[in-house]
Design a protein around this motif. Structure first.
Motif, mmCIF file in Angstrom:
data_model
loop_
_atom_site.group_PDB
_atom_site.id
_atom_site.type_symbol
_atom_site.label_atom_id
_atom_site.label_comp_id
_atom_site.label_asym_id
_atom_site.label_seq_id
_atom_site.Cartn_x
_atom_site.Cartn_y
_atom_site.Cartn_z
ATOM 1 N N GLY A 2 54.707 118.990 2.997
ATOM 2 C CA GLY A 2 55.166 119.663 1.783
ATOM 3 C C GLY A 2 54.090 120.544 1.186
ATOM 4 N N ALA A 3 54.527 121.497 0.398
ATOM 5 C CA ALA A 3 53.592 122.444 -0.214
ATOM 6 C C ALA A 3 52.746 121.777 -1.295
ATOM 7 N N ASN A 4 53.328 120.869 -2.054
ATOM 8 C CA ASN A 4 52.616 120.194 -3.143
ATOM 9 C C ASN A 4 52.894 118.693 -3.100
ATOM 10 N N PRO A 5 52.260 117.978 -2.160
ATOM 11 C CA PRO A 5 52.501 116.536 -2.075
ATOM 12 C C PRO A 5 52.118 115.837 -3.377
ATOM 13 N N SER A 6 52.881 114.827 -3.719
ATOM 14 C CA SER A 6 52.622 114.093 -4.958
ATOM 15 C C SER A 6 51.632 112.959 -4.706
ATOM 16 N N PRO A 7 50.984 112.477 -5.762
ATOM 17 C CA PRO A 7 50.095 111.319 -5.618
ATOM 18 C C PRO A 7 50.825 110.111 -5.019
ATOM 19 N N VAL A 8 52.123 109.962 -5.326
ATOM 20 C CA VAL A 8 52.899 108.843 -4.777
ATOM 21 C C VAL A 8 52.988 108.963 -3.253
ATOM 22 N N GLU A 9 53.181 110.178 -2.755
ATOM 23 C CA GLU A 9 53.256 110.370 -1.305
ATOM 24 C C GLU A 9 51.921 110.034 -0.637
ATOM 25 N N TYR A 10 50.823 110.428 -1.263
ATOM 26 C CA TYR A 10 49.508 110.077 -0.725
ATOM 27 C C TYR A 10 49.290 108.562 -0.775
ATOM 28 N N ALA A 11 49.667 107.939 -1.873
ATOM 29 C CA ALA A 11 49.509 106.489 -2.004
ATOM 30 C C ALA A 11 50.353 105.750 -0.966
ATOM 31 N N THR A 12 51.550 106.241 -0.698
ATOM 32 C CA THR A 12 52.416 105.626 0.306
ATOM 33 C C THR A 12 51.770 105.720 1.690
ATOM 34 N N ALA A 13 51.179 106.864 2.001
ATOM 35 C CA ALA A 13 50.489 107.027 3.280
ATOM 36 C C ALA A 13 49.312 106.055 3.378
ATOM 37 N N ALA A 14 48.552 105.918 2.300
ATOM 38 C CA ALA A 14 47.413 105.000 2.287
ATOM 39 C C ALA A 14 47.876 103.546 2.419
ATOM 40 N N LEU A 15 48.961 103.195 1.752
ATOM 41 C CA LEU A 15 49.491 101.837 1.840
ATOM 42 C C LEU A 15 49.939 101.522 3.269
ATOM 43 N N ARG A 16 50.546 102.497 3.934
ATOM 44 C CA ARG A 16 50.978 102.302 5.322
ATOM 45 C C ARG A 16 49.762 101.983 6.202
ATOM 46 N N VAL A 17 48.661 102.729 6.034
ATOM 47 C CA VAL A 17 47.456 102.471 6.824
ATOM 48 C C VAL A 17 46.873 101.107 6.466
ATOM 49 N N HIS A 18 46.859 100.771 5.192
ATOM 50 C CA HIS A 18 46.364 99.462 4.763
ATOM 51 C C HIS A 18 47.148 98.342 5.450
ATOM 52 N N ASN A 19 48.477 98.475 5.466
ATOM 53 C CA ASN A 19 49.309 97.456 6.101
ATOM 54 C C ASN A 19 49.039 97.380 7.605
ATOM 55 N N GLU A 20 48.827 98.532 8.245
ATOM 56 C CA GLU A 20 48.499 98.545 9.679
ATOM 57 C C GLU A 20 47.167 97.834 9.932
ATOM 58 N N LEU A 21 46.173 98.136 9.105
ATOM 59 C CA LEU A 21 44.859 97.511 9.270
ATOM 60 C C LEU A 21 44.931 96.003 9.039
ATOM 61 N N THR A 22 45.710 95.579 8.053
ATOM 62 C CA THR A 22 45.873 94.155 7.763
ATOM 63 C C THR A 22 46.537 93.451 8.941
ATOM 64 N N ALA A 23 47.575 94.069 9.504
ATOM 65 C CA ALA A 23 48.274 93.484 10.661
ATOM 66 C C ALA A 23 47.344 93.416 11.871
ATOM 67 N N GLU A 24 46.540 94.457 12.091
ATOM 68 C CA GLU A 24 45.596 94.459 13.206
ATOM 69 C C GLU A 24 44.561 93.337 13.054
ATOM 70 N N ALA A 25 44.074 93.163 11.836
ATOM 71 C CA ALA A 25 43.087 92.115 11.568
ATOM 72 C C ALA A 25 43.694 90.727 11.804
ATOM 73 N N ALA A 26 44.955 90.559 11.387
ATOM 74 C CA ALA A 26 45.639 89.260 11.577
ATOM 75 C C ALA A 26 45.811 88.976 13.074
ATOM 76 N N ARG A 27 46.195 89.991 13.841
ATOM 77 C CA ARG A 27 46.362 89.808 15.297
ATOM 78 C C ARG A 27 45.020 89.491 15.958
ATOM 79 N N ALA A 28 43.950 90.097 15.474
ATOM 80 C CA ALA A 28 42.631 89.880 16.058
ATOM 81 C C ALA A 28 42.133 88.449 15.824
ATOM 82 N N HIS A 29 42.596 87.825 14.757
ATOM 83 C CA HIS A 29 42.142 86.460 14.434
ATOM 84 C C HIS A 29 42.977 85.383 15.109
ATOM 85 N N HIS A 30 44.052 85.771 15.782
ATOM 86 C CA HIS A 30 44.910 84.762 16.450
ATOM 87 C C HIS A 30 44.607 84.654 17.900
#
Length: 129
Positions: A101-129
């Protein structure tokens, strides 16, 4: 990550993912344009504009030739300190640059960051099992 990085001596440091460089082009110095390296190939660096007084922060630059970083075209502001943190940070920046988009909103950026956070959390959980 410090809020206001202090300049690092630019002693032919290799360009690495996570570094912050100031664009020293005459038309960019006043804009205080800062570029964060998100990927490096044999010849080029992919960067995200982290700061720019003209509002282009969050956008990707065209690939930049690595040899230009050894000239006065760029000044190293912040070097890589912790490889694991920098790799995670680069993933967050890459996700944010994928926001469309031409003018992404802070919510869109936060959603992208949350998606990466969730991916990193899932990766860490898999690494500990």
């Amino acid at each position: 990550m410090s809020a206001s990085p202090s300049p690092v001596s630019s002693t032919a440091s290799p360009v690495r993912v996570g570094q912050l460089w100031q664009d020293m082009a005459p038309d960019m110095v006043d804009r205080e344009r800062m570029l964060r390296v998100v990927a490096v190939t044999e010849t080029h660096a992919e960067c995200v504009i982290e700061r720019d007084k003209q509002g282009t922060a969050g956008r990707k630059t065209r690939p930049l030739a690595l040899r230009r970083f050894a000239t006065s075209a760029f000044r190293l502001i912040e070097d890589v300190i912790d490889a694991a943190d920098q790799a995670r940070y680069a993933r967050f920046l890459a996700a944010m640059t994928d926001v469309q988009g031409a003018n992404p909103s802070p919510v869109e950026y936060a959603t992208a960051a949350l998606r990466v956070h969730n991916e990193l959390t899932a990766e860490a959980a898999r690494a500990h099992h």
